[in-house]
Design an enzyme around this catalytic site. Structure first.
Site, PDB file in Angstrom:
ATOM      1  N   ARG A   1      41.570   4.451 -67.790  1.00  0.00           N
ATOM      2  CA  ARG A   1      42.137   3.110 -67.831  1.00  0.00           C
ATOM      3  C   ARG A   1      43.649   3.197 -68.001  1.00  0.00           C
ATOM      4  O   ARG A   1      44.160   4.035 -68.747  1.00  0.00           O
ATOM      5  CB  ARG A   1      41.538   2.287 -68.993  1.00  0.00           C
ATOM      6  CG  ARG A   1      40.130   1.769 -68.739  1.00  0.00           C
ATOM      7  CD  ARG A   1      40.107   0.727 -67.636  1.00  0.00           C
ATOM      8  NE  ARG A   1      38.806   0.133 -67.426  1.00  0.00           N
ATOM      9  CZ  ARG A   1      37.881   0.606 -66.606  1.00  0.00           C
ATOM     10  NH1 ARG A   1      38.124   1.708 -65.918  1.00  0.00           N
ATOM     11  NH2 ARG A   1      36.725  -0.011 -66.453  1.00  0.00           N
TER      12      ARG A   1
ATOM     13  N   HIS B   1      42.165   2.658 -57.838  1.00  0.00           N
ATOM     14  CA  HIS B   1      41.070   2.451 -58.793  1.00  0.00           C
ATOM     15  C   HIS B   1      39.713   2.456 -58.072  1.00  0.00           C
ATOM     16  O   HIS B   1      38.898   1.551 -58.225  1.00  0.00           O
ATOM     17  CB  HIS B   1      41.255   1.162 -59.585  1.00  0.00           C
ATOM     18  CG  HIS B   1      40.549   1.200 -60.915  1.00  0.00           C
ATOM     19  ND1 HIS B   1      40.806   0.306 -61.926  1.00  0.00           N
ATOM     20  CD2 HIS B   1      39.590   2.028 -61.402  1.00  0.00           C
ATOM     21  CE1 HIS B   1      40.044   0.564 -62.972  1.00  0.00           C
ATOM     22  NE2 HIS B   1      39.292   1.619 -62.676  1.00  0.00           N
TER      23      HIS B   1
ATOM     24  N   GLU C   1      46.018  -4.754 -64.008  1.00  0.00           N
ATOM     25  CA  GLU C   1      45.475  -4.864 -62.666  1.00  0.00           C
ATOM     26  C   GLU C   1      45.117  -6.325 -62.403  1.00  0.00           C
ATOM     27  O   GLU C   1      44.646  -7.002 -63.314  1.00  0.00           O
ATOM     28  CB  GLU C   1      44.238  -3.977 -62.508  1.00  0.00           C
ATOM     29  CG  GLU C   1      44.572  -2.488 -62.524  1.00  0.00           C
ATOM     30  CD  GLU C   1      43.384  -1.606 -62.188  1.00  0.00           C
ATOM     31  OE1 GLU C   1      42.303  -2.145 -61.864  1.00  0.00           O
ATOM     32  OE2 GLU C   1      43.527  -0.384 -62.259  1.00  0.00           O
TER      33      GLU C   1
END
Length: 329
Positions: free
Chosen positions: A240, A293, A269
């Site tokens: 993360r 991602h 994000e």
């Protein structure tokens, strides 16, 4: 009527979910485009279940305002955007898809390591510019490392780190790890050595992050730890973005404190062009390798995750206990 509020991509549900086992009288409410709590409550305030994208916020206000809610299920592994404490107070299960995409993320981790070591972006561009021989010559003289010659430090030792270690072992890498608690079984099986975090940063050629986002882990990788790393070392983050103080990473890359970073995730994000990591000096252009991602988003992983979500929803609808509960109920 049982109602399921789906706060993730409608297209992903269409592609990866087998809805044949869902009772015909259930109502599925697709709320991907509902951008406020008020809009969600107006459309589905009486829903029994929420199926949420791992980066979709499910707030205390939303939880407190939905009287029929029984389960909130993350589409992925992450659940830090769900107010788990508020859900626990209301006796609402919060579940995730722990370990469902571990192999997929491990593959992405290895990809980023190799991409940085072999200077993939820079080499690709030089070949496209008609400079293949110059690239080959300079890369050889600069020294091209191999994973098998590297000491890799894994920060966290959950299922993704374990799968990553398995793959690195096949390369012949020396492996160490840091975790809140020792993992003796993993140490024995994979030949891992345990190191305190500061020693891991000092000794390893590659630091790879495999932690959830908590109060303790947010901003864990900061200027202090980055300054301990070797100038030739790499930082890999497929966990993360919140784990890394991004401004400190920018400073470390700009000053040459570390050689590069491979990042599958940034913060926040969706990533916007004003993110500090997207605005490095031109001299640092090839020190960063990004992926969007997608580490845990393979087709097999999504099929497995969606199956778990619907299995848990059906179980709770029958008064049964779901699996992968993360809020202590």
């Amino acid at each position: 009527m049982t109602k399921v509020l789906i706060l993730t991509s409608t297209k992903r549900v269409d592609k990866f979910s087998d809805l044949s086992g869902i009772p015909k009288d259930w109502e599925l409410i697709f709320g991907e485009d509902l951008n406020t709590d008020q809009a969600v409550l107006q459309a589905a305030g009486d829903a029994d279940f929420i199926f949420a994208d791992a980066i979709r916020e499910v707030s205390k206000n939303l939880i407190d305002s939905m009287p029929n809610l029984k389960l909130i299920h993350s589409e992925g592994v992450g659940y830090n955007k769900i107010d788990s404490a508020a859900a626990k107070e209301k006796k609402i299960y919060v579940c995730n898809n722990t370990a469902a995409n571990s192999s997929a993320v491990a593959e992405q981790t290895i990809l980023l390591m190799l991409g940085l070591q072999r200077r993939l972006l820079e080499g690709d561009q030089m070949v496209r510019d008609g400079r293949q021989i110059q690239a080959k010559g300079s890369f050889i003289l600069d020294g091209i490392p191999e994973l098998g010659s590297c000491h890799v430090g894994l920060v966290g030792m959950g299922s993704i780190a374990f799968e990553t270690a398995k793959r690195l072992k096949s390369f012949g890498s020396r492996l160490s790890y840091f975790n809140r608690s020792r993992k003796s079984a993993a140490e024995h099986k994979l030949g891992l050595s345990y190191l305190p975090l500061e020693d891991l940063c000092k000794q390893c050629d590659i630091i790879s992050l495999h932690l959830p986002v908590t109060l303790e882990t947010t901003g864990l990788i900061n200027s202090e730890l980055l300054s301990l790393m070797k100038p030739s070392s790499l930082l890999i983050n497929t966990a993360r973005g919140e784990l890394v103080v991004q401004e400190d990473l920018v400073a470390a890359l700009s000053a040459g404190l570390i050689a590069g970073a491979g990042l599958d995730t940034l913060y926040p994000e969706p990533v916007m062009t004003d993110n500090p990591l997207l605005n490095l000096p031109e001299s640092c252009r090839y020190k960063l390798l990004f992926s969007p991602h997608i580490g845990g988003t393979t087709k097999p992983a999504f099929e497995k995750m969606h199956k778990t979500v619907w299995t848990n929803i059906l179980a709770v609808s029958k008064g049964e206990c779901p699996i992968n509960i993360v809020n202590g109920l």
